[in-house]
Scaffold this motif. Structure first.
Motif, short mmCIF file in Angstrom:
data_model
loop_
_atom_site.label_atom_id
_atom_site.label_comp_id
_atom_site.label_asym_id
_atom_site.label_seq_id
_atom_site.Cartn_x
_atom_site.Cartn_y
_atom_site.Cartn_z
N UNK A 1 0.88 -1.51 0.17
CA UNK A 1 0.16 0.00 0.04
C UNK A 1 0.81 1.28 0.08
N UNK A 2 1.79 1.18 -0.93
CA UNK A 2 2.73 2.46 -0.66
C UNK A 2 3.99 2.91 -0.24
N UNK A 3 3.89 1.47 0.90
CA UNK A 3 4.96 1.87 2.24
C UNK A 3 6.10 0.88 2.32
N UNK A 4 7.65 1.21 2.28
CA UNK A 4 8.41 0.55 2.40
C UNK A 4 8.48 -0.17 3.49
N UNK A 5 8.81 -1.55 3.30
CA UNK A 5 8.69 -1.83 4.28
C UNK A 5 10.36 -3.14 4.25
N UNK A 6 10.96 -3.44 5.71
CA UNK A 6 12.01 -4.26 5.52
C UNK A 6 11.93 -5.79 6.54
N UNK A 7 11.30 -6.25 6.70
CA UNK A 7 11.26 -7.90 6.92
C UNK A 7 12.82 -8.23 7.46
N UNK A 8 13.10 -8.62 8.68
CA UNK A 8 14.40 -8.67 9.32
C UNK A 8 13.73 -9.88 9.56
N UNK A 9 14.05 -10.85 9.91
CA UNK A 9 13.35 -12.52 10.44
C UNK A 9 15.08 -13.29 10.66
N UNK A 10 14.80 -13.89 11.63
CA UNK A 10 15.62 -15.31 12.02
C UNK A 10 14.64 -16.55 11.38
N UNK A 11 14.85 -17.01 9.93
CA UNK A 11 14.13 -18.25 9.90
C UNK A 11 14.44 -19.49 10.26
N UNK A 12 14.56 -20.50 10.90
CA UNK A 12 14.47 -22.18 11.77
C UNK A 12 14.17 -22.94 10.66
N UNK A 13 15.26 -23.67 10.32
CA UNK A 13 14.96 -25.04 9.82
C UNK A 13 15.70 -26.49 9.93
N UNK A 14 14.27 -27.28 10.05
CA UNK A 14 15.54 -28.57 10.17
C UNK A 14 15.03 -29.49 8.66
N UNK A 15 15.57 -30.45 8.62
CA UNK A 15 14.91 -31.75 7.52
C UNK A 15 14.25 -32.22 8.04
N UNK A 16 12.44 -33.54 7.52
CA UNK A 16 12.06 -33.74 7.80
C UNK A 16 11.76 -34.63 6.91
N UNK A 17 12.49 -36.35 6.85
CA UNK A 17 12.59 -36.87 5.33
C UNK A 17 13.38 -36.80 4.57
N UNK A 18 14.40 -36.17 5.44
CA UNK A 18 15.46 -35.93 4.10
C UNK A 18 15.23 -34.41 3.50
N UNK A 19 13.96 -34.08 3.14
CA UNK A 19 13.79 -32.38 2.96
C UNK A 19 14.48 -31.33 4.09
N UNK A 20 14.44 -29.75 3.42
CA UNK A 20 14.33 -29.01 4.37
C UNK A 20 13.00 -28.48 3.79
N UNK A 21 12.67 -27.92 5.53
CA UNK A 21 11.07 -27.62 6.03
C UNK A 21 11.47 -26.64 6.81
N UNK A 22 10.16 -24.92 6.49
CA UNK A 22 10.51 -23.72 7.19
C UNK A 22 9.87 -24.39 8.74
#
Length: 163
Positions: free
Chosen positions: A102-123
């Motif tokens: 909606x015309x507003x500039x945003x910088x979304x900063x995040x630390x995302x955690x992942x793990x493998x589930x059945x050999x595949x990466x998931x968020x």
């Protein structure tokens, strides 16, 4: 044209094969980049499918679609990563995603955690990161300069008192 994730030659060669299920993300960072690309390209199914089923109950499809569609995605940058390589079972990716909503500039900063589930990466989940401290880039008033507040006094006798 380069991939919207910022590193590949094109979407078709970089993130789309992961998004379309033609190949797996080898690292947590690859999955994070593909997730950003999926937001930018409106590929909501991939965003939902790449969530860890153990933590995905809080994801709202309608809100995700709205955010993806109504935002103008401006760029993605990895700030740091820990683990998450092909031989790891867990990893984190610190990133900033830039977009306009909606015309507003945003910088979304995040630390995302992942793990493998059945050999595949998931968020697994994400935690907001604080923005870096603001830096004053303009010229600074010296002790004997006129005070920038416009009082007519020297800076050291006005707003600079106690500095």
């Amino acid at each position: 044209m380069s991939c919207v994730c910022g590193i590949g030659e094109s979407n078709e060669q970089c993130c789309l094969p992961i998004i379309k299920g033609e190949r797996e993300a080898v690292t947590a960072e690859q999955l994070m980049r593909a997730r950003y690309a999926a937001y930018a390209l409106g590929e909501v199914d991939f965003i939902l499918q790449s969530n860890d089923p153990d933590t995905a109950e809080g994801v709202d499809r309608k809100n995700t679609e709205t955010w993806s569609r109504e935002s103008k995605w401006l760029g993605f940058e990895v700030l740091d990563r820990s683990g998450g390589s092909a031989g790891d079972e867990t990893g984190t990716v610190d990133f900033v995603a830039r977009y306009k909503l909606r015309g507003v500039a945003v910088q979304h900063r995040e630390r995302a955690s992942f793990r493998k589930r059945e050999g595949k990466w998931v968020f697994v989940d994400g935690k907001d990161l604080p923005a870096p401290p603001a830096r004053h880039e303009g010229p600074r008033a010296g002790r004997n300069d006129p005070c920038p507040c416009g009082s007519g006094k020297k800076y050291k006798k006005c707003c600079g008192r106690g500095s």
